[in-house]
Scaffold this active site. Sequence first.
Site, PDB file in Angstrom:
ATOM      1  N   HIS A   1       0.788  -1.228   0.000  1.00  0.00           N
ATOM      2  CA  HIS A   1       0.000   0.000   0.000  1.00  0.00           C
ATOM      3  C   HIS A   1       0.824   1.285   0.000  1.00  0.00           C
ATOM      4  O   HIS A   1       0.314   2.352  -0.378  1.00  0.00           O
ATOM      5  CB  HIS A   1      -0.933   0.012   1.223  1.00  0.00           C
ATOM      6  CG  HIS A   1      -2.229   0.717   0.983  1.00  0.00           C
ATOM      7  ND1 HIS A   1      -2.345   1.840   0.197  1.00  0.00           N
ATOM      8  CD2 HIS A   1      -3.485   0.459   1.429  1.00  0.00           C
ATOM      9  CE1 HIS A   1      -3.597   2.244   0.177  1.00  0.00           C
ATOM     10  NE2 HIS A   1      -4.316   1.418   0.907  1.00  0.00           N
TER      11      HIS A   1
ATOM     12  N   THR B   1      -5.105  10.500  -0.611  1.00  0.00           N
ATOM     13  CA  THR B   1      -6.458  10.263  -0.100  1.00  0.00           C
ATOM     14  C   THR B   1      -6.814  11.260   0.994  1.00  0.00           C
ATOM     15  O   THR B   1      -5.956  11.945   1.550  1.00  0.00           O
ATOM     16  CB  THR B   1      -6.587   8.841   0.489  1.00  0.00           C
ATOM     17  OG1 THR B   1      -5.642   8.690   1.566  1.00  0.00           O
ATOM     18  CG2 THR B   1      -6.343   7.784  -0.564  1.00  0.00           C
TER      19      THR B   1
ATOM     20  N   TYR C   1     -14.778   5.595   8.670  1.00  0.00           N
ATOM     21  CA  TYR C   1     -13.776   6.078   7.716  1.00  0.00           C
ATOM     22  C   TYR C   1     -14.191   5.663   6.310  1.00  0.00           C
ATOM     23  O   TYR C   1     -14.421   4.492   6.045  1.00  0.00           O
ATOM     24  CB  TYR C   1     -12.421   5.453   8.066  1.00  0.00           C
ATOM     25  CG  TYR C   1     -11.232   5.847   7.211  1.00  0.00           C
ATOM     26  CD1 TYR C   1     -10.219   6.626   7.738  1.00  0.00           C
ATOM     27  CD2 TYR C   1     -11.102   5.423   5.891  1.00  0.00           C
ATOM     28  CE1 TYR C   1      -9.102   6.980   6.974  1.00  0.00           C
ATOM     29  CE2 TYR C   1     -10.011   5.771   5.118  1.00  0.00           C
ATOM     30  CZ  TYR C   1      -9.017   6.549   5.667  1.00  0.00           C
ATOM     31  OH  TYR C   1      -7.917   6.902   4.912  1.00  0.00           O
TER      32      TYR C   1
END
Length: 772
Positions: free
Chosen positions: A473, A602, A589
């Site tokens: 990630h 993001t 979230y």
Amino acid sequence: MAEAHQAVAFQFTVTPDGVDFRLSREALKHVYLSGINSWKKRLIRIKNGILRGVYPGSPTSWLVVIMATVGSSFCNVDISLGLVSCIQRCLPQGCGPYQTPQTRALLSMAIFSTGVWVTGIFFFRQTLKLLLCYHGWMFEMHGKTSNLTRIWAMCIRLLSSRHPMLYSFQTSLPKLPVPRVSATIQRYLESVRPLLDDEEYYRMELLAKEFQDKTAPRLQKYLVLKSWWASNYVSDWWEEYIYLRGRSPLMVNSNYYVMDLVLIKNTDVQAARLGNIIHAMIMYRRKLDREEIKPVMALGIVPMCSYQMERMFNTTRIPGNDTDVLQHLSDSRHVAVYHKGRFFKLWLYEGARLLKPQDLEMQFQRILDDPSPPQPGEEKLAALTAGGRVEWAQARQAFFSSGKNKAALEAIERAAFFVALDEESYSYDPEDEASLSLYGKALLHGNCYNRWFDKSFTLISFKNGQLGLNAEHAWADAPIIGHLWEFVLGTDSFHLGYTETGHCLGKPNPALAPPTRLQWDIPKQCQAVIKSSYQVAKALADDVELYCFQFLPFGKGLIKKCRTSPDAFVQIALQLAHFRDRGKFCLTYEASMTRMFREGRTETVRSCTSESTAFVQAMMEGSHTKADLRDLFQKAAKKHQNMYRLAMTGAGIDRHLFCLYLVSKYLGVSSPFLAEVLSEPWRLSTSQIPQSQIRMFDPEQHPNHLGAGGGFGPVADDGYGVSYMIAGENTIFFHISSKFSSSETNAQRFGNHIRKALLDIADLFQVPKAYS
């Protein structure tokens, strides 16, 4: 192949008559072709750098300006207002190229024209950047575009060339703005109001006011200064502190997975599917290197930042004691492959030529047919990447810093990506609901030692030809790997194809050297560390409950008839489902992107709002009319859409507070408010999976060409991770994760609540019985 040939290109023996050299012409040919290919890549990068550097101008426009200047001089019209004559007087006199007045005049006009052209490019870029700072179009109702937005869109189109390259817009993208502290605090308090009682909220208000008045002004100045200096005031800190400094295992905690097409199957032949897919991946990488991929555009005109795509291939996360680093290479000519406990190095090229799908199929079949056993300690070696980062860093330094272990590890870390050949078969059977969950579990963590979790992504191949990805990630977010995956699956299905027996088209070259086994010398001490990392990873994997399902009653098509955004519809359904599941609301979230800004990644949308909780409570009471419930739902959906747009346009809450917290740590300033905000657990972490970023086929003509999206592990030990993909007009895929060790959560139970919540909300809008 070139490196393999180089190893035997020069052979010599020492004889009494001297040194006898033997040269392999075939090997030298491949060495020569490899060199030519390398120089071609350099020249392409130089050319692209020039074209990107002058965007939205072009060499053609430069010639047009020169011709206009020269043409006007022949017509005795001085469009330079005397500047050409001034430049001509400043040119050095004497022999050489300046000896004739005509040459000096032409050179002066060329210099003037170039200056005008460069000035025009600068002006157009700055104008485009100012236009891209306008986000009013996002807040307008669908179908009700203002005149201002229409004029803005026309100007954007005029300033953008018809054929931009991948990185053409990078320098024209605006920087992410730093929100005002007062606005962030106000939105934060608004987001936690439904989660706190009056006494708790009053206490939080006092902490927030104290922070805003006393501490925040100093911290904000540093952030504003950084925003002036850096390309993005968030992204580098986000990458370092959220990802690279994390010391817990990447598996489950950070890495995520992506599924294959699940409703169709192109072939059952494992090696053949890999041949087509990997050929398509390297075709994509070639387009990436040449910047031939079109930038993603919102509305078809607003460019998204492409910087995350730079590290898609040839990238590995290297473990460290305190922090990891991302190692990215400009090129890699091989992939690392794992099968039955053995590691292989498979070349992707023969000289300068990319291997065809049929050649790659043959190479993978050779690996699958290889009967050799694993070396001592080799089988579970990759468990080091699944365990704690500190243990892996120490083992890497102690046992892999020299000799054959170093060479073998470098072959993996310097590979374009990692390929795992599994002996098990997984796929989605609509008649067996559990099949999708088992498929997801295999992609998320496998058996904890058959994935290299440090690579930018691992391509996972099952025995039945089904595929999937496990992605690291830190280097990028899910839409980036999704862009690659859409291209690869579309190319596999509609451009490469298979024979009737499921093999790649064409005949392979049997003269290709087989893949190389990587050699290891793993001592007992290292094997003990591998075992320890495996036990940590196994305990983590066994604790993950994953429930994946396809929601069939309706999809995007029917939701739009309810006059709301599909994402808001699902998010409000998740709030209703969570309340039914846990009997309370929680901090939620939802990931949104900030790629309309340079190097944006993001932002968080806090989906649990006062409006959504009011709707949920009204639904639970059961005494309200459908009209009242619809009204409450529409208010909640409108609020959610507005928050999502604010997050996308740089007016989010959490990234700003995160950066303020980091500045406070750098300055040694204590802030009880920031400490409490950053310690709040996200018990419901959600993400929508993007799709149709590339239009390689018409989804209406091929409705079964659907991927099922992907998922991730739970963020909190007592929470849920929910990933969903609104796949076309008539279906939604959900991926729900939780932990068995938590007595409060159950992924399947939550999934059932989500189903019911979606149907209950749809019923408010009098959905036809056919859909329910």
